[in-house]
Design an enzyme around this catalytic site. Structure first.
Site, PDB file in Angstrom:
ATOM      1  N   ARG A  59       0.808  -1.224   0.000  1.00 37.07           N
ATOM      2  CA  ARG A  59       0.000   0.000   0.000  1.00 37.07           C
ATOM      3  C   ARG A  59       0.843   1.276   0.000  1.00 37.07           C
ATOM      4  O   ARG A  59       0.349   2.340  -0.366  1.00 37.07           O
ATOM      5  CB  ARG A  59      -1.027  -0.027   1.136  1.00 37.07           C
ATOM      6  CG  ARG A  59      -2.220  -0.925   0.802  1.00 37.07           C
ATOM      7  CD  ARG A  59      -3.259  -0.899   1.902  1.00 37.07           C
ATOM      8  NE  ARG A  59      -2.788  -1.493   3.122  1.00 37.07           N
ATOM      9  CZ  ARG A  59      -2.950  -2.769   3.455  1.00 37.07           C
ATOM     10  NH1 ARG A  59      -3.596  -3.578   2.647  1.00 37.07           N
ATOM     11  NH2 ARG A  59      -2.496  -3.236   4.589  1.00 37.07           N
ATOM     12  N   GLU A  96       3.151 -10.461  14.954  1.00 34.06           N
ATOM     13  CA  GLU A  96       2.460 -10.967  16.140  1.00 34.06           C
ATOM     14  C   GLU A  96       2.757 -12.472  16.295  1.00 34.06           C
ATOM     15  O   GLU A  96       3.068 -12.956  17.376  1.00 34.06           O
ATOM     16  CB  GLU A  96       0.961 -10.719  15.969  1.00 34.06           C
ATOM     17  CG  GLU A  96       0.184 -10.808  17.259  1.00 34.06           C
ATOM     18  CD  GLU A  96      -1.293 -10.518  17.016  1.00 34.06           C
ATOM     19  OE1 GLU A  96      -1.638  -9.999  15.940  1.00 34.06           O
ATOM     20  OE2 GLU A  96      -2.077 -10.840  17.923  1.00 34.06           O
TER      21      GLU A  96
END
Ligand code: AMP
Length: 171
Positions: A59, A96
């Site tokens: 992005r 994570e």
């Protein structure tokens, strides 16, 4: 620039439960919104202070080349693994769960070059910190970061060593 929030679509529980995803496609489709974003990302950047604008796949590519053009500079992509055809430098960083890797061409940033790093969202700061490391591995200098959105509650900027950071919209 909080009025830009009206153009950012909020999608709960995407891509997984508990994440509120900020969708910037609606912002980009709006001609005035897009112009404001590009102007905002380059505002305050003195062209003489930077040599190149770097964008992070995927992005970051929506904005970085246009910001580079507006500043009269070139664009350098940082890519996901195994996409770049020439000699690369890579950095691994923690997610994570597990790790991820980003790559850059070895000759894309020359020693001493000053780099403005552009991405859509500053969340935990893991990605941005990894890219800063990549630039520094090549001998480049991080001139600053520009983000469309910063998620203040995740304290991502604490990972960015006091580099100048500009974010247009804060949540
Ligand atoms: P981070 O490494 O945690 O700072 O996350 C960086 C990348 O994850 C950004 O470049 C975004 O593209 C994406 N991202 C993380 N959280 C969100 C969110 N809530 N909405 C949209 N994109 C996100």
């Amino acid at each position: 620039m909080d009025h830009l929030k009206q153009l950012i679509r909020e999608i709960p529980d995407w891509p997984k439960p508990g994440i509120l995803f900020y969708d910037i496609t609606t912002l980009m489709k709006d001609a005035k919104g897009l112009a404001e974003v590009i102007n905002g990302l380059k505002a305050g950047v003195i062209p003489e202070d930077i040599d190149v604008v770097l964008g992070i796949e995927a992005r970051g590519y929506f904005f970085a080349p246009t910001v580079a053009h507006a500043l009269g500079k070139g664009f350098v992509p940082v890519r996901k693994p195994k996409k770049l055809p020439w000699q690369i430098e890579s950095v691994e960083y923690a997610l994570e769960y597990g790790t991820d890797t980003l790559e850059i061409h070895r000759d894309a940033v020359q020693p001493g070059e000053r780099v403005l790093i552009v991405d859509d969202v500053l969340a935990t700061g893991g990605t941005a910190a990894a890219v800063a490391k990549l630039v520094e591995k090549l001998g480049g200098k991080v001139a600053g970061f520009a983000f469309v959105i910063e998620l203040d509650f995740l304290n991502g900027r604490e990972k960015l060593n006091g580099y100048p950071i500009r974010s247009l919209v804060h949540y």
